[in-house]
Write an enzyme that holds these catalytic residues in place. Structure first.
Site, mmCIF file in Angstrom:
data_model
loop_
_atom_site.group_PDB
_atom_site.id
_atom_site.type_symbol
_atom_site.label_atom_id
_atom_site.label_comp_id
_atom_site.label_asym_id
_atom_site.label_seq_id
_atom_site.Cartn_x
_atom_site.Cartn_y
_atom_site.Cartn_z
ATOM 1 C CG ASN A 169 -6.564 12.244 -3.594
ATOM 2 O OD1 ASN A 169 -7.064 11.246 -3.076
ATOM 3 N ND2 ASN A 169 -5.661 12.990 -2.967
ATOM 4 C CG ASP B 286 -4.573 11.952 8.934
ATOM 5 O OD1 ASP B 286 -5.724 12.287 8.646
ATOM 6 O OD2 ASP B 286 -3.579 12.671 8.692
ATOM 7 C CG HIS C 164 -6.810 14.154 5.878
ATOM 8 N ND1 HIS C 164 -5.630 13.557 6.263
ATOM 9 C CD2 HIS C 164 -6.635 14.530 4.597
ATOM 10 C CE1 HIS C 164 -4.777 13.583 5.237
ATOM 11 N NE2 HIS C 164 -5.362 14.161 4.223
ATOM 12 C CD GLU D 15 -6.658 19.049 -1.187
ATOM 13 O OE1 GLU D 15 -6.384 20.256 -1.194
ATOM 14 O OE2 GLU D 15 -6.164 18.241 -0.376
ATOM 15 C CD GLU E 87 -3.992 12.997 0.910
ATOM 16 O OE1 GLU E 87 -4.107 13.862 1.818
ATOM 17 O OE2 GLU E 87 -3.903 13.302 -0.285
HETATM 18 O O1 G3I Z 1 10.438 22.073 3.390
HETATM 19 C C1 G3I Z 1 10.182 23.245 4.178
HETATM 20 C C2 G3I Z 1 11.335 23.504 5.106
HETATM 21 O O2 G3I Z 1 12.482 23.764 4.351
HETATM 22 C C3 G3I Z 1 10.969 24.641 6.036
HETATM 23 O O3 G3I Z 1 11.977 24.817 6.979
HETATM 24 C C4 G3I Z 1 9.665 24.361 6.747
HETATM 25 C C5 G3I Z 1 9.235 25.530 7.614
HETATM 26 O O4 G3I Z 1 7.851 25.520 7.860
HETATM 27 O O5 G3I Z 1 8.653 24.131 5.786
HETATM 28 C C6 G3I Z 1 8.918 23.008 4.975
HETATM 29 O O6 G3I Z 1 7.865 22.805 4.062
HETATM 30 C C7 G3I Z 1 6.649 22.319 4.600
HETATM 31 C C8 G3I Z 1 6.344 20.965 3.979
HETATM 32 O O7 G3I Z 1 5.086 20.522 4.394
HETATM 33 C C9 G3I Z 1 7.387 19.913 4.356
HETATM 34 O O8 G3I Z 1 7.347 19.654 5.729
HETATM 35 C C10 G3I Z 1 5.569 23.305 4.227
HETATM 36 O O9 G3I Z 1 5.783 24.525 4.894
HETATM 37 C C11 G3I Z 1 4.224 22.754 4.589
HETATM 38 O O10 G3I Z 1 3.221 23.606 4.068
HETATM 39 C C12 G3I Z 1 4.043 21.371 3.973
HETATM 40 O O11 G3I Z 1 2.815 20.871 4.413
HETATM 41 C C13 G3I Z 1 2.309 19.803 3.628
HETATM 42 C C14 G3I Z 1 0.918 20.149 3.162
HETATM 43 O O12 G3I Z 1 0.375 19.045 2.445
HETATM 44 C C15 G3I Z 1 0.920 21.345 2.261
HETATM 45 O O13 G3I Z 1 -0.304 21.552 1.689
HETATM 46 C C16 G3I Z 1 2.259 18.560 4.506
HETATM 47 O O14 G3I Z 1 3.594 18.119 4.816
HETATM 48 C C17 G3I Z 1 1.539 17.429 3.771
HETATM 49 O O15 G3I Z 1 1.312 16.356 4.656
HETATM 50 C C18 G3I Z 1 0.191 17.928 3.274
HETATM 51 O O16 G3I Z 1 -0.405 16.891 2.538
HETATM 52 C C19 G3I Z 1 -1.720 17.175 2.058
HETATM 53 C C20 G3I Z 1 -1.908 16.410 0.779
HETATM 54 O O17 G3I Z 1 -0.895 16.742 -0.144
HETATM 55 C C21 G3I Z 1 -3.263 16.678 0.169
HETATM 56 N N1 G3I Z 1 -4.314 16.397 1.137
HETATM 57 C C22 G3I Z 1 -4.166 17.058 2.412
HETATM 58 C C23 G3I Z 1 -2.825 16.725 3.038
HETATM 59 C C24 G3I Z 1 -2.714 17.304 4.412
HETATM 60 O O18 G3I Z 1 -2.738 18.701 4.392
#
Ligand code: G3I
Length: 438
Positions: free
Chosen positions: A209, A277, A246, A167, A275
């Site tokens: 990516n 969806d 996405h 990105e 990715e």
């Molecule tokens: O692990 C913590 C947890 O301890 C806490 O209680 C909770 C509270 O909000 O947060 C948890 O962390 C979150 C993590 O996902 C695990 O669920 C983060 O806040 C959250 O920001 C994070 O989001 C991820 C996101 O990337 C961050 O940028 C998504 O799961 C993940 O699917 C997403 O993936 C990205 C790709 O890497 C790049 N392309 C876009 C894609 C979708 O956004």
């Protein structure tokens, strides 16, 4: 250069029905009339393997204790991406102190179950650990390169392809690089990361990516394309481009999707859908999934598709129900459309005993759907139909059809060589398969 377990590839297989017209026109033009899938794959990865491709998913480490989740993931997918566990904040929480426990758990699960791994991601403006967010300039450049080297070295030999840089471009019409702390270290930061990754793991494919790079008319797509063309011409070690894919109602699968994938592939790199969806439900969602699948299959260098999660409830945007399994683990209509499209790679299977049969999905209702069969090569045929799962037959026309579940037998009843059945899905919307003997 040797590669780790490259997917099997069949040469020159192309589909003819390429995405055409406006995005909305994806509906109705794609993939209907898939041929009889003799030897068809009954799971996503088996079906994808028919054309030498993989079918993957993102895995969240904390869900590996959920038996339903792991059983679907193990059954359907053969390429695994850690959803968050190999990102910068997870792997280097303190500068110079690396933590691979969460990433290793996913890699171990994948490899011990015979799957390959996409590494995600080595350099990104987002999900940086706090110490990196506060860094700039040469200090950051050195820290980023050290991160790339340490993480790629740790996983050396275990990764099919790395998202080396994620990105790095702005959305919108500027075509500019994203203004991040990494970009401010100098415009050559991306190629520097690729060189470091190549040195650390010479056998992994190295990908750039990004998202919103699907529409060939968009400035961001062209900007990434120009960068990749420049890298290829100067010998920067890039092997592949990842298209996150996405999609939602405001950003549907574009009609130029196949063109975009093909244009990048024509630069001499592989392309991967990394990715996927698509928010939505029912037929419209299923048709868009089918369109993406067909576009990948139409591009010889499209190596495979990964969806960004297993069940809708596992998605980073669960409320949009954007995946192939519902929250209870049931296959959605989108699943069967993707499976059928992947199985269409068996097109051209030679007739068995002098006849062949094509299988086509027709009308659908809430609980059932029609399937039509067209026999060629014999007027004295027998078609053996294999229903999927617990499907059952409600009705049949233009043939004598024996049986109502499992394997059915159809023979002519004087109404020609085309006949049909109505199938109660009972939770399984996959297309039955059929073989013909003359
Ligand atoms: O692990 C913590 C947890 O301890 C806490 O209680 C909770 C509270 O909000 O947060 C948890 O962390 C979150 C993590 O996902 C695990 O669920 C983060 O806040 C959250 O920001 C994070 O989001 C991820 C996101 O990337 C961050 O940028 C998504 O799961 C993940 O699917 C997403 O993936 C990205 C790709 O890497 C790049 N392309 C876009 C894609 C979708 O956004």
């Amino acid at each position: 250069m040797t590669r780790l377990n490259p997917p099997r590839r069949t040469s020159g297989r192309r589909l003819t029905g390429i995405l055409a017209g406006a995005a909305i026109a994806l509906t109705g033009v794609l993939g209907l009339g898939a041929p009889a899938a003799q030897g068809a794959g009954s799971t996503l990865h088996d079906a994808a393997a028919e054309s030498g491709r993989y079918f993957g998913t993102a895995i969240a480490g904390y869900r590996l204790s959920d038996g339903q989740y792991t059983s679907i993931a193990d059954r359907e997918f053969d390429m695994i991406t850690a959803e968050n566990e190999m990102k910068l904040d997870a792997t280097e929480p303190q500068q110079g102190t690396f933590d691979f426990a969460a990433g290793d758990q996913i890699v171990d699960w994948a490899l011990s179950n015979g799957k390959q791994v996409r590494g995600h991601t080595l350099a990104w403006h987002s999900q940086q650990p706090q110490w990196m967010q506060n860094m700039e300039g040469q200090q950051l450049r050195a820290a980023m390169l050290n991160h790339v080297t340490q993480v790629a070295s740790h996983y050396r030999g275990q990764i099919y392809s790395w998202d080396v840089v994620n990105e790095a471009f702005e959305d919108g019409t500027s075509g500019a690089r994203r203004n991040s702390n990494l970009q401010r270290t100098g415009g050559d930061w991306i190629e520097a990361a690729f060189y470091a990754a190549r040195q650390a793991d010479p056998n992994a494919k190295l990908c750039y990516n990004d998202y919103n790079t699907d529409n060939w008319e968009h400035a961001k797509t062209r900007a990434v394309y120009d960068m990749v063309a420049d890298f290829v011409s100067r010998g920067v070690p890039i092997d592949c481009v990842g298209f996150q894919a996405h999609f939602n109602s405001g950003n549907p699968v574009p009609s130029s999707y196949h063109e975009t994938l093909q244009n990048f592939a024509d630069l001499g790199v592989d392309v991967q859908i990394t990715e996927l969806d698509i928010e939505g439900s029912g037929q419209s969602q299923a048709e868009q999934f089918r369109g993406v699948t067909q576009a990948c299959m139409a591009v010889t260098r499209c190596e495979g598709i990964s969806v960004w999660g297993v069940r809708d409830s596992d998605s980073w945007r669960a409320e949009g129900t954007p995946l192939l399994f519902d929250g209870s683990g049931n296959e959605k209509l989108a699943y069967s459309y993707v499976l059928d499209q992947l199985n269409s790679a068996s097109e051209g299977t030679p007739p068995v005993d002098g006849c062949s049969v094509s299988v086509t999905r027709a009308d659908e209702w809430g609980d059932r759907f029609n399937v039509t069969f067209a026999v060629e090569g014999s007027s004295a045929w027998q078609v053996d139909i294999q229903l999927q799962g617990v499907q059952s037959v409600q009705n049949a026309w233009n043939a004598d059809v024996q049986g109502s579940t499992g394997t059915l037998t159809a023979t002519p009843n004087g109404n020609g060589d085309a006949f049909g059945i109505t199938v109660y899905a009972n939770g399984s919307w996959s297309l039955p398969t059929a073989t013909c003997s003359g």
